[in-house]
Design a protein around this motif. Structure first.
Motif, short mmCIF file in Angstrom:
data_model
loop_
_atom_site.label_atom_id
_atom_site.label_comp_id
_atom_site.label_asym_id
_atom_site.label_seq_id
_atom_site.Cartn_x
_atom_site.Cartn_y
_atom_site.Cartn_z
N PRO A 93 7.65 30.07 -8.76
CA PRO A 93 7.66 30.13 -10.22
C PRO A 93 8.73 29.27 -10.88
CG PRO A 93 8.53 32.17 -9.30
CD PRO A 93 8.02 31.36 -8.15
N VAL A 94 9.61 28.67 -10.08
CA VAL A 94 10.69 27.83 -10.62
C VAL A 94 10.82 26.58 -9.77
CG1 VAL A 94 13.17 27.73 -11.09
CG2 VAL A 94 11.94 29.85 -11.48
N GLY A 95 11.13 25.47 -10.41
CA GLY A 95 11.38 24.22 -9.69
C GLY A 95 11.98 23.20 -10.62
N THR A 96 12.16 21.99 -10.10
CA THR A 96 12.69 20.89 -10.91
C THR A 96 11.92 19.62 -10.62
OG1 THR A 96 14.34 20.26 -9.26
CG2 THR A 96 15.05 21.82 -10.98
N MET A 97 11.99 18.70 -11.58
CA MET A 97 11.44 17.35 -11.41
C MET A 97 12.47 16.36 -11.91
SD MET A 97 7.45 17.56 -12.61
CE MET A 97 7.13 15.84 -12.20
N GLN A 98 12.52 15.21 -11.26
CA GLN A 98 13.34 14.09 -11.71
C GLN A 98 12.80 12.84 -11.06
OE1 GLN A 98 17.23 15.23 -10.40
NE2 GLN A 98 16.93 14.44 -8.35
N GLY A 99 13.29 11.69 -11.50
CA GLY A 99 12.81 10.47 -10.88
C GLY A 99 13.18 9.24 -11.66
N SER A 100 12.30 8.24 -11.61
CA SER A 100 12.55 6.99 -12.31
C SER A 100 11.25 6.23 -12.52
CB SER A 100 13.54 6.12 -11.52
OG SER A 100 12.99 5.77 -10.27
N TYR A 101 11.30 5.35 -13.50
CA TYR A 101 10.21 4.40 -13.75
C TYR A 101 10.73 3.00 -13.45
CZ TYR A 101 8.03 8.17 -16.43
OH TYR A 101 7.48 9.35 -16.82
N ARG A 102 9.90 2.21 -12.77
CA ARG A 102 10.22 0.80 -12.53
C ARG A 102 9.70 0.03 -13.72
NH1 ARG A 102 13.96 -1.81 -10.05
NH2 ARG A 102 13.35 -3.84 -9.29
N MET A 103 10.60 -0.71 -14.36
CA MET A 103 10.27 -1.45 -15.57
C MET A 103 10.44 -2.95 -15.32
SD MET A 103 9.88 1.24 -17.65
CE MET A 103 9.67 0.38 -19.21
N ARG A 104 9.67 -3.76 -16.06
CA ARG A 104 9.85 -5.22 -16.02
C ARG A 104 9.93 -5.73 -17.45
NH1 ARG A 104 5.21 -7.79 -13.97
NH2 ARG A 104 5.83 -7.31 -11.85
N ALA A 105 11.04 -6.40 -17.74
CA ALA A 105 11.23 -6.99 -19.07
C ALA A 105 10.43 -8.28 -19.18
CB ALA A 105 12.71 -7.26 -19.31
N ASP A 106 10.23 -8.73 -20.42
CA ASP A 106 9.49 -9.98 -20.66
C ASP A 106 10.10 -11.18 -19.94
OD1 ASP A 106 7.46 -8.90 -22.13
OD2 ASP A 106 8.12 -9.72 -24.06
N ASP A 107 11.41 -11.14 -19.72
CA ASP A 107 12.07 -12.27 -19.05
C ASP A 107 11.99 -12.18 -17.52
OD1 ASP A 107 13.90 -10.29 -18.37
OD2 ASP A 107 15.53 -11.12 -19.57
N GLY A 108 11.23 -11.17 -17.01
CA GLY A 108 11.03 -11.03 -15.57
C GLY A 108 12.03 -10.10 -14.89
N HIS A 109 13.09 -9.71 -15.59
CA HIS A 109 14.11 -8.82 -15.01
C HIS A 109 13.49 -7.43 -14.78
CE1 HIS A 109 18.05 -7.05 -14.27
NE2 HIS A 109 17.70 -6.07 -15.10
N GLU A 110 13.64 -6.90 -13.57
CA GLU A 110 13.15 -5.55 -13.27
C GLU A 110 14.33 -4.59 -13.20
OE1 GLU A 110 10.35 -5.13 -10.10
OE2 GLU A 110 9.05 -6.70 -10.90
N PHE A 111 14.11 -3.37 -13.68
CA PHE A 111 15.16 -2.36 -13.71
C PHE A 111 14.54 -0.98 -13.63
CE2 PHE A 111 13.88 -3.20 -18.03
CZ PHE A 111 13.98 -1.98 -18.72
N GLU A 112 15.39 -0.01 -13.32
CA GLU A 112 14.95 1.38 -13.20
C GLU A 112 15.31 2.14 -14.47
OE1 GLU A 112 13.34 2.79 -10.44
OE2 GLU A 112 13.28 0.75 -9.69
N ALA A 113 14.39 2.93 -14.98
CA ALA A 113 14.65 3.85 -16.09
C ALA A 113 14.71 5.25 -15.49
CB ALA A 113 13.55 3.76 -17.14
#
Length: 127
Positions: A93-113
């Motif tokens: 009945p109880v738990g947690t979630m967390q994580g990240s999204y992989r993003m890519r900017a227009d200039d090609g730079h990739e980063f984690e949100a």
């Protein structure tokens, strides 16, 4: 000291217990979560992939990797937000979630949100 980067995405989550789809007697607890992905940076960025870490009340961890979210890979300009709802099933009945999204900017730079940890809990399960 403030971080000055053109690549910033803020993620907020609100979870709710879905009682009519759950079967507590079978250790089947369904939760919906509502996510807002807000581009607080200075450049457009596309959400490419997701990584979730879901932990139930027994400490059992499940990792989920996939392309995009809810079948989409949204592109967010500065100040733009994308909202979606998804769900998960826990054996407790109880738990947690967390994580990240992989993003890519227009200039090609990739980063984690980062997706900050949030609680999944049946009402009144926590005192």
């Amino acid at each position: 000291m403030s971080e000055t980067t053109p690549y910033r995405v803020q993620v907020t989550a609100v979870a709710e217990y879905v009682a009519d789809q759950s079967r507590p007697q079978d250790e089947h607890f369904v939760f919906a979560y509502h996510i807002t992905v807000l581009n607080t940076g200075e450049v457009r960025a596309q959400l490419l992939a997701r990584h979730w870490v879901i932990t139930d009340g027994n400490g059992k961890m499940q990792e989920v990797h996939g392309q995009g979210v809810v079948g989409e890979q949204p592109v967010l300009g500065p100040g733009q937000a994308f909202r979606y709802t998804s769900g998960c099933v826990l054996a407790t009945p109880v738990g947690t979630m967390q994580g990240s999204y992989r993003m890519r900017a227009d200039d090609g730079h990739e980063f984690e949100a980062e997706i900050p940890a949030f609680m999944l809990a049946v009402p009144k399960a926590l005192h």
